[in-house]
Design an enzyme around this catalytic site. Structure first.
Site, PDB file in Angstrom:
ATOM      1  CG  ASN A  70      -1.872  -1.132   1.268  1.00 28.47           C
ATOM      2  OD1 ASN A  70      -2.386  -1.543   0.232  1.00 28.47           O
ATOM      3  ND2 ASN A  70      -2.141  -1.670   2.447  1.00 28.47           N
ATOM      4  CD  GLN A 114       2.910   3.993   2.769  1.00 28.95           C
ATOM      5  OE1 GLN A 114       2.811   4.560   1.683  1.00 28.95           O
ATOM      6  NE2 GLN A 114       4.075   3.710   3.312  1.00 28.95           N
ATOM      7  CG  HIS A 150       4.537  -1.808   5.474  1.00 29.14           C
ATOM      8  ND1 HIS A 150       4.593  -0.440   5.604  1.00 29.14           N
ATOM      9  CD2 HIS A 150       3.220  -2.115   5.339  1.00 29.14           C
ATOM     10  CE1 HIS A 150       3.366   0.058   5.567  1.00 29.14           C
ATOM     11  NE2 HIS A 150       2.522  -0.936   5.398  1.00 29.14           N
ATOM     12  CG  HIS A 197       0.424  -5.595   3.802  1.00 30.03           C
ATOM     13  ND1 HIS A 197      -0.276  -5.539   4.995  1.00 30.03           N
ATOM     14  CD2 HIS A 197       0.685  -4.304   3.457  1.00 30.03           C
ATOM     15  CE1 HIS A 197      -0.435  -4.258   5.349  1.00 30.03           C
ATOM     16  NE2 HIS A 197       0.135  -3.490   4.435  1.00 30.03           N
TER      17      HIS A 197
HETATM   18  P1  AMP Z   1      -0.481  -0.076   5.777  1.00 31.30           P
HETATM   19  O1  AMP Z   1      -1.902   0.321   6.057  1.00 31.30           O
HETATM   20  O2  AMP Z   1      -0.259  -0.703   4.433  1.00 31.30           O
HETATM   21  O3  AMP Z   1       0.463   1.086   6.041  1.00 31.30           O
HETATM   22  O4  AMP Z   1      -0.142  -1.245   6.793  1.00 31.30           O
HETATM   23  C1  AMP Z   1       0.265  -1.031   8.099  1.00 31.30           C
HETATM   24  C2  AMP Z   1       0.021  -2.322   8.821  1.00 31.30           C
HETATM   25  O5  AMP Z   1       0.764  -2.312  10.025  1.00 31.30           O
HETATM   26  C3  AMP Z   1      -1.431  -2.574   9.195  1.00 31.30           C
HETATM   27  O6  AMP Z   1      -1.889  -3.781   8.570  1.00 31.30           O
HETATM   28  C4  AMP Z   1      -1.397  -2.688  10.720  1.00 31.30           C
HETATM   29  O7  AMP Z   1      -2.290  -3.651  11.207  1.00 31.30           O
HETATM   30  C5  AMP Z   1       0.040  -3.053  10.978  1.00 31.30           C
HETATM   31  N1  AMP Z   1       0.588  -2.691  12.272  1.00 31.30           N
HETATM   32  C6  AMP Z   1       0.489  -1.492  12.909  1.00 31.30           C
HETATM   33  N2  AMP Z   1       1.162  -1.515  14.070  1.00 31.30           N
HETATM   34  C7  AMP Z   1       1.725  -2.755  14.165  1.00 31.30           C
HETATM   35  C8  AMP Z   1       2.550  -3.401  15.139  1.00 31.30           C
HETATM   36  N3  AMP Z   1       2.948  -2.786  16.264  1.00 31.30           N
HETATM   37  N4  AMP Z   1       2.919  -4.691  14.917  1.00 31.30           N
HETATM   38  C9  AMP Z   1       2.505  -5.336  13.810  1.00 31.30           C
HETATM   39  N5  AMP Z   1       1.742  -4.778  12.842  1.00 31.30           N
HETATM   40  C10 AMP Z   1       1.347  -3.506  13.023  1.00 31.30           C
END
Ligand code: AMP
Length: 122
Positions: free
Chosen positions: A95, A102, A108, A110
């Site tokens: 994303n 995002q 990152h 997924h």
């Molecule tokens: P995005 O929306 O693509 O930026 O994805 C960010 C992702 O990080 C989301 O799927 C969240 O659930 C995940 N996330 C946020 N904080 C943490 C954390 N402390 N440990 C693991 N995943 C996290």
């Protein structure tokens, strides 16, 4: 700036905190360039995030700054697919930007698996 804000890094960035070990995470894979851990809000039976240790806001910026890190993310995908038993199929998503939802501005990938995925994506 909060932990997920665009441009944040170092002590301000949530995922930099995971790289340092300051923020707890269920780490499933590590390399010299990457760390992979389970998403806290999984969207599939397997939902792993792969991040570069280097802070860049998204994969395009990472490709410019450190192309070997992009290759390392691909290699981590392969290891996670094997480790999680996703050989039947999986989805890798970056994303990128606010309109793509995002929320954490540290690059990152997924890695999602363990169920069917529709196309086009929502
Ligand atoms: P995005 O929306 O693509 O930026 O994805 C960010 C992702 O990080 C989301 O799927 C969240 O659930 C995940 N996330 C946020 N904080 C943490 C954390 N402390 N440990 C693991 N995943 C996290």
């Amino acid at each position: 700036m909060d932990s997920g804000s665009e441009g944040s890094e170092g002590s301000e960035c949530l995922f930099c905190g995971i790289v340092r070990g300051d923020v707890p995470a269920e780490v499933v894979h590590e390399s010299d360039r990457t760390v992979a851990f389970r998403d806290v809000n999984p969207q599939a039976p397997t939902h792993v995030l792969i991040i570069p240790r280097r802070h860049e806001p998204d994969v395009a910026a990472l490709a410019v700054a450190a192309p070997d890190d992009v290759a390392a993310i691909g290699a981590a995908v392969a290891d996670i697919v094997t480790g999680e038993g996703l050989d039947d199929g999986y989805r890798v998503v970056f994303n990128t930007g606010a309109s793509a939802n995002q929320t954490v501005f540290h690059c990152h990938a997924h890695v999602l698996g363990g169920r069917r995925f529709d196309w086009p994506p929502g």
